[in-house]
Scaffold this motif. Structure first.
Motif, mmCIF file in Angstrom:
data_model
loop_
_atom_site.group_PDB
_atom_site.id
_atom_site.type_symbol
_atom_site.label_atom_id
_atom_site.label_comp_id
_atom_site.label_asym_id
_atom_site.label_seq_id
_atom_site.Cartn_x
_atom_site.Cartn_y
_atom_site.Cartn_z
ATOM 1 N N GLY A 1 86.084 43.097 54.894
ATOM 2 C CA GLY A 1 85.669 41.714 55.101
ATOM 3 C C GLY A 1 84.208 41.431 54.874
ATOM 4 N N LYS A 2 83.359 42.434 54.978
ATOM 5 C CA LYS A 2 81.923 42.205 54.826
ATOM 6 C C LYS A 2 81.363 42.812 53.550
ATOM 7 C CE LYS A 2 81.118 41.905 59.802
ATOM 8 N NZ LYS A 2 80.355 42.414 60.970
ATOM 9 N N ASP A 3 82.271 43.158 52.582
ATOM 10 C CA ASP A 3 81.739 43.822 51.397
ATOM 11 C C ASP A 3 81.113 42.856 50.413
ATOM 12 O OD1 ASP A 3 83.623 42.919 49.313
ATOM 13 O OD2 ASP A 3 85.110 44.089 50.371
ATOM 14 N N GLY A 4 81.568 41.596 50.378
ATOM 15 C CA GLY A 4 80.950 40.609 49.494
ATOM 16 C C GLY A 4 81.235 40.814 48.028
ATOM 17 N N THR A 5 82.144 41.691 47.659
ATOM 18 C CA THR A 5 82.396 41.972 46.248
ATOM 19 C C THR A 5 83.612 41.241 45.695
ATOM 20 O OG1 THR A 5 83.770 43.913 46.715
ATOM 21 C CG2 THR A 5 81.393 44.275 46.477
ATOM 22 N N HIS A 6 84.479 40.714 46.566
ATOM 23 C CA HIS A 6 85.719 40.092 46.125
ATOM 24 C C HIS A 6 85.955 38.756 46.828
ATOM 25 C CE1 HIS A 6 86.509 44.250 44.934
ATOM 26 N NE2 HIS A 6 87.532 43.830 44.206
ATOM 27 N N THR A 7 86.692 37.881 46.171
ATOM 28 C CA THR A 7 87.342 36.774 46.856
ATOM 29 C C THR A 7 88.772 37.191 47.113
ATOM 30 O OG1 THR A 7 87.947 35.730 44.758
ATOM 31 C CG2 THR A 7 85.879 35.027 45.794
ATOM 32 N N MET A 8 89.354 36.674 48.179
ATOM 33 C CA MET A 8 90.674 37.106 48.599
ATOM 34 C C MET A 8 91.519 35.892 48.918
ATOM 35 S SD MET A 8 91.665 39.502 51.900
ATOM 36 C CE MET A 8 90.451 40.746 51.444
ATOM 37 N N GLU B 1 102.215 36.943 47.691
ATOM 38 C CA GLU B 1 101.266 37.951 47.218
ATOM 39 C C GLU B 1 99.903 37.757 47.851
ATOM 40 O OE1 GLU B 1 99.076 37.680 43.381
ATOM 41 O OE2 GLU B 1 100.593 36.210 42.841
ATOM 42 N N VAL B 2 99.132 38.820 47.804
ATOM 43 C CA VAL B 2 97.714 38.783 48.153
ATOM 44 C C VAL B 2 96.954 39.141 46.887
ATOM 45 C CG1 VAL B 2 95.869 39.838 49.520
ATOM 46 C CG2 VAL B 2 98.112 39.382 50.557
ATOM 47 N N ARG B 3 95.974 38.322 46.548
ATOM 48 C CA ARG B 3 95.202 38.550 45.320
ATOM 49 C C ARG B 3 93.732 38.748 45.674
ATOM 50 N NH1 ARG B 3 95.564 34.867 39.954
ATOM 51 N NH2 ARG B 3 97.593 35.882 39.953
ATOM 52 N N LEU B 4 93.127 39.744 45.067
ATOM 53 C CA LEU B 4 91.704 40.020 45.245
ATOM 54 C C LEU B 4 91.046 39.998 43.873
ATOM 55 C CD1 LEU B 4 93.380 42.545 47.098
ATOM 56 C CD2 LEU B 4 91.308 41.937 48.351
ATOM 57 N N VAL B 5 89.979 39.247 43.760
ATOM 58 C CA VAL B 5 89.300 39.072 42.474
ATOM 59 C C VAL B 5 87.842 39.473 42.630
ATOM 60 C CG1 VAL B 5 88.726 37.469 40.617
ATOM 61 C CG2 VAL B 5 90.853 37.164 41.918
ATOM 62 N N GLU B 6 87.397 40.371 41.766
ATOM 63 C CA GLU B 6 85.999 40.797 41.808
ATOM 64 C C GLU B 6 85.075 39.643 41.457
ATOM 65 O OE1 GLU B 6 85.462 44.127 39.237
ATOM 66 O OE2 GLU B 6 87.084 45.301 40.154
ATOM 67 N N LYS B 7 83.986 39.538 42.177
ATOM 68 C CA LYS B 7 82.973 38.541 41.849
ATOM 69 C C LYS B 7 82.216 38.959 40.591
ATOM 70 C CE LYS B 7 82.208 37.145 46.646
ATOM 71 N NZ LYS B 7 81.207 37.037 47.741
ATOM 72 N N GLY C 1 89.467 42.984 36.641
ATOM 73 C CA GLY C 1 88.798 42.788 37.920
ATOM 74 C C GLY C 1 89.679 42.207 39.007
ATOM 75 N N GLU C 2 90.999 42.324 38.864
ATOM 76 C CA GLU C 2 91.922 41.786 39.859
ATOM 77 C C GLU C 2 92.787 42.883 40.461
ATOM 78 O OE1 GLU C 2 93.041 37.193 38.624
ATOM 79 O OE2 GLU C 2 94.408 38.821 38.070
ATOM 80 N N VAL C 3 93.138 42.676 41.734
ATOM 81 C CA VAL C 3 94.172 43.463 42.396
ATOM 82 C C VAL C 3 95.187 42.462 42.949
ATOM 83 C CG1 VAL C 3 94.735 45.071 44.265
ATOM 84 C CG2 VAL C 3 92.552 45.278 43.040
ATOM 85 N N ARG C 4 96.456 42.655 42.592
ATOM 86 C CA ARG C 4 97.509 41.771 43.086
ATOM 87 C C ARG C 4 98.525 42.611 43.849
ATOM 88 N NH1 ARG C 4 99.725 37.979 38.462
ATOM 89 N NH2 ARG C 4 100.473 36.833 40.284
ATOM 90 N N ILE C 5 98.824 42.172 45.071
ATOM 91 C CA ILE C 5 99.717 42.884 45.964
ATOM 92 C C ILE C 5 100.889 41.956 46.287
ATOM 93 C CG2 ILE C 5 99.906 44.055 48.188
ATOM 94 C CD1 ILE C 5 96.817 44.353 48.106
ATOM 95 N N PHE C 6 102.080 42.348 45.858
ATOM 96 C CA PHE C 6 103.266 41.507 46.011
ATOM 97 C C PHE C 6 104.127 42.029 47.164
ATOM 98 C CE2 PHE C 6 101.904 40.989 41.679
ATOM 99 C CZ PHE C 6 102.072 39.621 41.434
ATOM 100 N N MET C 7 104.704 41.069 47.912
ATOM 101 C CA MET C 7 105.521 41.385 49.068
ATOM 102 C C MET C 7 106.992 41.467 48.706
ATOM 103 S SD MET C 7 103.169 41.479 51.385
ATOM 104 C CE MET C 7 101.984 41.913 50.120
ATOM 105 N N ALA C 8 107.703 42.390 49.358
ATOM 106 C CA ALA C 8 109.163 42.426 49.227
ATOM 107 C C ALA C 8 109.737 41.172 49.859
ATOM 108 C CB ALA C 8 109.716 43.676 49.887
ATOM 109 N N ARG C 9 110.879 40.725 49.342
ATOM 110 C CA ARG C 9 111.495 39.494 49.887
ATOM 111 C C ARG C 9 112.528 39.850 50.949
ATOM 112 N NH1 ARG C 9 111.911 35.583 44.618
ATOM 113 N NH2 ARG C 9 111.143 37.049 43.130
#
Length: 346
Positions: free
Chosen positions: A216-223, A268-274, A338-346
């Motif tokens: 949460g305090k890394d400042g490198t990604h938006t989530m 999903e949860v998506r993380l994008v590098e700044k 620069g993206e990480v995408r995490i998809f949830m099982a239904r």
């Protein structure tokens, strides 16, 4: 006078040895079939290696259970989030391998608990805190960085200055395997996890909350987290502010789904590098992606995509595949640069 011995006892021993060997081979073959059955949906397992995603395995590997992989991933992720070097992560992993075999124990010598067998009576925290992997890893690192020149010390010495163990030399034997784990979680290596796909649905809010606790305090990604039923966005936040996600109410990419355009989309949860995040952002992305794979079984994560590669639970023998795990037909799950995408099982 010479004496002729009865050869039958020797033959019986040889027969028993042959039968024992055949039984052992049968057991090994059974577990191999279980592992590879259903494309990787057999017995759960995880293998960490120093080779990059998509490369042939040419270096050392380390095999472990999903529980051990999840704990190792958390230890490494906390170190990465703190901006610590690989050496610190290796020391922490080797210590936990010796103290608990990477299991979050609810018992130990005297009042020792958790991954690092920390003791409430010695000021490490409450039992609840010590058995929280994120907390226990964080406080281990806090003590480690207080050791002058820890990164230049032999691993055994550095670990002992933190742990004060009765068996200080025991940490050394874990250094080679801990180095492999560090490469997988914090460096350029890979974690592959096979076994059945998650049986129950995942919760993107839970995944996001855990990632925010660590990064949460890394400042490198938006989530951002996105709901999977009506295409509406969940919480969108920026890592590095106050550890909490804000809300902007925008749908973003939530309307994507697994069949390329129809049916209910997956959460999903998506993380994008700044921009200009550099190697620090890349290191965090790798740690986040492999953290998600390691926690897939317990958190209902069905697939993870990072860059040009993807991992799908229960498929491909648990290995990362090129282009999101299913080639061009799986564009809905493709992660951009620069993206990480995490998809949830239904």
């Amino acid at each position: 006078m010479s004496e002729t011995r009865d050869p039958r006892p020797r033959r019986r021993r040889l027969l028993r040895a042959v039968v024992g060997l055949l039984v052992l081979l049968a057991v090994i073959g059974y577990f191999a079939v279980q592992r590879d059955s259903n494309g990787g949906g057999g017995a759960p397992f995880c293998v960490a290696g120093a080779d990059p995603i998509g490369a042939e395995e040419t270096s050392a590997t380390y095999e472990m259970s999903p529980e051990q992989a999840a704990n190792a991933a958390t230890i490494a992720a906390v170190g990465v989030a703190k901006g610590l070097p690989d050496r610190a992560v290796t020391i922490a992993l080797a210590t936990a391998m010796q103290e608990s075999a990477l299991r979050n124990l609810d018992h130990g010598d005297r009042d020792s608990l958790g991954l690092f067998q920390q003791r409430p009576s010695m000021g490490w925290g409450t039992p609840a805190q010590i058995t929280d992997p994120v907390y226990s890893a964080a406080i281990f690192y806090d003590h480690l960085v207080d050791v002058p020149g820890y990164s230049r010390l032999p691993l055994t010495v550095a670990a002992q200055k933190v742990q004060r163990s009765g068996f200080p030399q025991a940490y050394a034997k874990h250094e080679p395997d801990a180095t492999v784990l560090t490469a997988a979680f914090a460096g350029g290596g890979t974690l592959n996890c096979g076994g059945p796909a998650p049986a129950g649905p995942g919760d993107p809010a839970r995944v996001q909350a855990d990632l925010i606790r660590i990064f949460g305090k890394d400042g490198t990604h938006t989530m951002s987290s996105q709901a999977g039923q009506d295409g509406q966005a969940g919480q969108d936040g920026q890592a590095g502010q106050d550890g909490q996600a804000g809300q902007d109410g925008q749908a973003g990419e939530a309307g994507r789904n697994s069949d390329g355009g129809s049916g209910a989309p997956e959460a999903e949860v998506r993380l994008v590098e700044k921009k200009n995040g550099g190697e620090e952002a890349t290191r965090h992305s790798r740690a986040m992606a492999h953290w998600a794979v390691a926690h897939a079984k317990t958190m209902g994560i069905s697939r993870v995509s990072y860059g040009r590669h993807g991992w799908v639970g229960g498929k491909d023998r648990g290995r990362w595949q090129d282009k999101g795990g299913a080639g061009g037909k799986d564009a809905a799950h493709y992660a951009g640069p620069g993206e990480v995408r995490i998809f949830m099982a239904r």
